[in-house]
Design a protein around this motif. Structure first.
Motif, PDB file in Angstrom:
ATOM      1  N   ALA A   1       1.854 -35.302  40.406  1.00  0.00           N
ATOM      2  CA  ALA A   1       1.907 -36.649  41.355  1.00  0.00           C
ATOM      3  C   ALA A   1       3.246 -36.031  42.087  1.00  0.00           C
ATOM      4  O   ALA A   1       2.776 -35.208  43.087  1.00  0.00           O
ATOM      5  N   GLY A   2       4.702 -35.808  41.320  1.00  0.00           N
ATOM      6  CA  GLY A   2       5.617 -35.488  41.871  1.00  0.00           C
ATOM      7  C   GLY A   2       5.311 -33.835  42.139  1.00  0.00           C
ATOM      8  O   GLY A   2       6.152 -33.186  43.171  1.00  0.00           O
ATOM      9  N   LYS A   3       4.650 -33.329  41.528  1.00  0.00           N
ATOM     10  CA  LYS A   3       4.647 -32.248  41.235  1.00  0.00           C
ATOM     11  C   LYS A   3       3.519 -31.487  42.915  1.00  0.00           C
ATOM     12  O   LYS A   3       3.646 -30.889  43.437  1.00  0.00           O
ATOM     13  N   LYS A   4       2.753 -32.769  42.711  1.00  0.00           N
ATOM     14  CA  LYS A   4       1.891 -32.022  44.050  1.00  0.00           C
ATOM     15  C   LYS A   4       2.598 -32.492  45.468  1.00  0.00           C
ATOM     16  O   LYS A   4       2.748 -32.050  46.395  1.00  0.00           O
ATOM     17  N   PHE A   5       3.790 -33.206  45.416  1.00  0.00           N
ATOM     18  CA  PHE A   5       4.630 -33.481  46.631  1.00  0.00           C
ATOM     19  C   PHE A   5       4.907 -32.612  47.018  1.00  0.00           C
ATOM     20  O   PHE A   5       5.762 -31.896  48.094  1.00  0.00           O
ATOM     21  N   LEU A   6       5.470 -31.754  45.581  1.00  0.00           N
ATOM     22  CA  LEU A   6       7.025 -30.789  45.811  1.00  0.00           C
ATOM     23  C   LEU A   6       5.914 -29.843  46.676  1.00  0.00           C
ATOM     24  O   LEU A   6       7.085 -28.694  47.548  1.00  0.00           O
ATOM     25  N   THR A   7       4.750 -29.658  46.371  1.00  0.00           N
ATOM     26  CA  THR A   7       3.693 -27.649  47.108  1.00  0.00           C
ATOM     27  C   THR A   7       3.680 -28.992  48.385  1.00  0.00           C
ATOM     28  O   THR A   7       2.638 -27.789  48.630  1.00  0.00           O
ATOM     29  N   GLY A   8       2.845 -29.385  48.364  1.00  0.00           N
ATOM     30  CA  GLY A   8       3.067 -30.119  50.321  1.00  0.00           C
ATOM     31  C   GLY A   8       1.628 -30.035  49.930  1.00  0.00           C
ATOM     32  O   GLY A   8       0.934 -30.637  51.145  1.00  0.00           O
ATOM     33  N   ALA A   9       1.065 -30.730  48.804  1.00  0.00           N
ATOM     34  CA  ALA A   9      -0.688 -31.138  49.162  1.00  0.00           C
ATOM     35  C   ALA A   9      -0.631 -32.030  49.511  1.00  0.00           C
ATOM     36  O   ALA A   9      -1.839 -33.328  49.502  1.00  0.00           O
ATOM     37  N   VAL A  10       0.607 -33.063  49.170  1.00  0.00           N
ATOM     38  CA  VAL A  10       0.603 -34.659  49.402  1.00  0.00           C
ATOM     39  C   VAL A  10       2.089 -34.964  50.608  1.00  0.00           C
ATOM     40  O   VAL A  10       2.884 -34.342  50.479  1.00  0.00           O
ATOM     41  N   ALA A  11       1.381 -36.027  51.437  1.00  0.00           N
ATOM     42  CA  ALA A  11       2.796 -36.724  52.286  1.00  0.00           C
ATOM     43  C   ALA A  11       3.726 -36.921  52.087  1.00  0.00           C
ATOM     44  O   ALA A  11       4.855 -37.162  52.386  1.00  0.00           O
ATOM     45  N   MET A  12       3.173 -38.257  50.454  1.00  0.00           N
ATOM     46  CA  MET A  12       3.978 -38.951  50.129  1.00  0.00           C
ATOM     47  C   MET A  12       4.109 -39.290  48.691  1.00  0.00           C
ATOM     48  O   MET A  12       3.257 -39.424  48.536  1.00  0.00           O
ATOM     49  N   ASN A  13       5.462 -39.504  48.634  1.00  0.00           N
ATOM     50  CA  ASN A  13       5.184 -39.670  46.959  1.00  0.00           C
ATOM     51  C   ASN A  13       6.717 -40.977  47.085  1.00  0.00           C
ATOM     52  O   ASN A  13       7.520 -40.847  47.616  1.00  0.00           O
ATOM     53  N   PRO A  14       6.814 -41.997  45.817  1.00  0.00           N
ATOM     54  CA  PRO A  14       7.884 -42.264  45.374  1.00  0.00           C
ATOM     55  C   PRO A  14       8.574 -41.948  44.365  1.00  0.00           C
ATOM     56  O   PRO A  14       8.645 -40.546  43.958  1.00  0.00           O
ATOM     57  N   GLY A  15       9.672 -42.132  44.992  1.00  0.00           N
ATOM     58  CA  GLY A  15      10.856 -41.753  43.881  1.00  0.00           C
ATOM     59  C   GLY A  15      12.434 -42.457  43.686  1.00  0.00           C
ATOM     60  O   GLY A  15      12.658 -43.547  44.249  1.00  0.00           O
ATOM     61  N   SER A  16      13.227 -41.240  43.725  1.00  0.00           N
ATOM     62  CA  SER A  16      14.866 -42.199  43.368  1.00  0.00           C
ATOM     63  C   SER A  16      15.440 -40.927  43.934  1.00  0.00           C
ATOM     64  O   SER A  16      15.255 -39.952  43.522  1.00  0.00           O
ATOM     65  N   ALA A  17      17.219 -41.159  43.952  1.00  0.00           N
ATOM     66  CA  ALA A  17      18.150 -40.520  44.154  1.00  0.00           C
ATOM     67  C   ALA A  17      18.104 -39.154  43.150  1.00  0.00           C
ATOM     68  O   ALA A  17      18.464 -38.194  43.807  1.00  0.00           O
ATOM     69  N   LEU A  18      17.599 -39.758  42.422  1.00  0.00           N
ATOM     70  CA  LEU A  18      17.843 -38.321  41.370  1.00  0.00           C
ATOM     71  C   LEU A  18      16.899 -36.704  41.664  1.00  0.00           C
ATOM     72  O   LEU A  18      16.958 -36.433  42.023  1.00  0.00           O
ATOM     73  N   ASP A  19      15.493 -37.322  42.292  1.00  0.00           N
ATOM     74  CA  ASP A  19      15.176 -36.460  43.113  1.00  0.00           C
ATOM     75  C   ASP A  19      15.509 -35.955  44.639  1.00  0.00           C
ATOM     76  O   ASP A  19      14.838 -34.969  44.517  1.00  0.00           O
ATOM     77  N   LEU A  20      16.534 -35.953  44.778  1.00  0.00           N
ATOM     78  CA  LEU A  20      17.044 -35.200  45.944  1.00  0.00           C
ATOM     79  C   LEU A  20      17.329 -34.063  45.628  1.00  0.00           C
ATOM     80  O   LEU A  20      17.133 -33.126  46.019  1.00  0.00           O
ATOM     81  N   GLY A  21      17.904 -33.427  44.241  1.00  0.00           N
ATOM     82  CA  GLY A  21      18.861 -32.321  43.457  1.00  0.00           C
ATOM     83  C   GLY A  21      17.330 -31.819  43.240  1.00  0.00           C
ATOM     84  O   GLY A  21      17.207 -30.986  43.369  1.00  0.00           O
TER      85      GLY A  21
END
Length: 428
Positions: A259-279
């Protein structure tokens, strides 16, 4: 390392422990006396932390041994893979360490087997030092008592792609704040993009039902209850999203990573995460990072979900005062704050989240996420029942998939999921 939102959420396989399982010493099944002189040799086991935090834990142990002459702490660290199996084998074989890093789902069977010390009886004076929701994180439905000191916490926001919102005619500065807004925006996103861009990439999990306000278990802790009218309502709404292609079609088999990869590639518009993901966004998806939106978790309860790690004391330890003192030392305010400055986690101790590190803005997105998460954690709860095993999660996921595919109604799917979970609970 069980640090990220997804890793904290991922429970290991269910433990099956005989009630006659022995520990490493001679306590009395969960209520050993923690008073007395702090002395003796104890073993402390962590969960996949040595590689990144060796010097931190060695310093922590040195400090404890200096504070309590006559103590010696042996530190062992186990890999993430197979951790639950290792605990089960040690518990059954009488080799469970004196102090053990656990998550709530791992402590539950140990408590039921009489191997986890009840801190409400053995060390009640420490309770006020911790956030109420964190202290409650290692309580077991149907049992009185608290079976581990709360250690580090995590939670996170919803990230969204402002560019995709704008392309769909949605205000990029006004992300959804309620479930009604979320589902309406998701349908609009799918409609505007011809179903090419979904808003969400995950099917609802047990914690999503909790956030929606669905009762998850009965008050006695003897059965599950997420098949009530509100649970059916949530799954029905997800079925509508799935039919409208507002829920990614691969969500039925998605993992947190996919799901995170989908968000990275613009295939989905929203995804839960944490401050770790910003980097990760900054490094691997700079265009996304430039358009990243950050908003709060959506709940119907007013309480976000928290992920909590704990430190359990073996009730059969031969050195209860030393084991309790060390477990408390690891999780006290000073040491939790020190650990939180080394990695993007949060202390569970009362008052720690008011430290300037968690309240003072410096203009960076990382700090913004940290401050927002810290604020929400003060009243957060762990929605995943400690008795909800991996097998139960799989049963729920399978039934949710059947409902989304139209093979069963939402009511039938949740009835079947509850029946399966109750059956597994009875076997445990």
């Amino acid at each position: 390392m069980p640090m990220s939102r997804r890793a904290l959420a991922a429970a290991a396989v269910a433990l099956v422990l005989p009630l006659s399982a022995c520990g490493s010493g001679g306590g009395d099944g969960g209520t050993a006396d923690a008073s007395g002189k702090v002395e003796g040799d104890i073993t402390f086991q962590t969960w996949n932390l040595r590689a990144n935090f060796k010097s931190y834990f060695e310093g922590l142990i040195d400090d404890f041994e200096a504070k309590y002459p006559g103590t010696h702490v042996k530190w062992v660290d186990q890999p993430a893979e197979g951790y639950a199996d290792k605990l089960s084998a040690d518990a059954a074989g009488g080799t469970l360490p004196d102090v053990v890093n656990v998550s709530p789902d791992l402590v539950a069977p140990l408590a039921q087997a009489g191997l986890a010390l009840d801190l409400d009886k053995a060390a009640p004076a420490y309770r006020s030092e911790y956030l109420p929701g964190a202290w409650a994180g290692h309580q077991v439905p149907g049992r009185t008592g608290t079976y581990a000191f709360p250690w580090y916490l995590n939670t996170g926001p919803l990230f969204y792609n402002k560019a995709l919102f704008e392309q769909a005619g949605l205000d990029p500065d006004r992300p959804p704040k309620t479930y009604d807004e979320l589902f309406a925006d998701a349908r609009r996103m799918a409609g505007k993009t011809g179903g090419k861009v979904a808003t969400l990439a995950n099917v609802p999990t047990i914690e999503d039902f909790g956030r929606y306000g669905v009762p998850l278990m009965n008050e006695q802790g003897t059965g599950f209850a997420f098949n009530d009218a509100k649970g059916v309502e949530l799954l029905t709404r997800y079925k509508e999203l799935y039919d409208a292609k507002a829920l990614d079609p691969q969500a039925l088999t998605a993992t947190g990573e996919s799901a995170g990869k989908k968000f990275l590639t613009g295939a989905v518009a929203m995804n839960p995460g944490s401050a770790l993901d910003l980097g990760n966004f900054k490094k691997n998806a700079p265009s996304l990072y430039r358009n990243i939106g950050i908003t709060d978790q959506i709940t119907s309860t007013g309480h976000v979900n928290m992920y909590v790690m704990g430190v359990m004391v073996n009730s059969r330890t031969r050195h209860t005062p030393a084991a309790v003192a060390f477990a408390h030392f690891v999780t006290d305010a000073r040491n939790q704050m020190s650990f939180a400055r080394k990695v993007a986690i949060f202390p569970s101790t009362a008052g720690s989240l008011d430290d300037p590190y968690f309240t003072k803005e410096d203009g960076t997105d990382e700090t913004r996420v940290r401050i927002a998460a810290a604020k929400s954690l003060k009243s957060a709860v762990n929605y995943t029942p400690v008795l909800f095993s991996e097998q139960m999660k799989t049963a729920l996921r399978n039934e949710v998939a059947k409902a989304l595919q139209g093979k069963e109604s939402p009511r039938e799917a949740l009835d079947n999921a509850v029946e399966a979970a109750d059956r597994l609970l009875g076997q445990g």
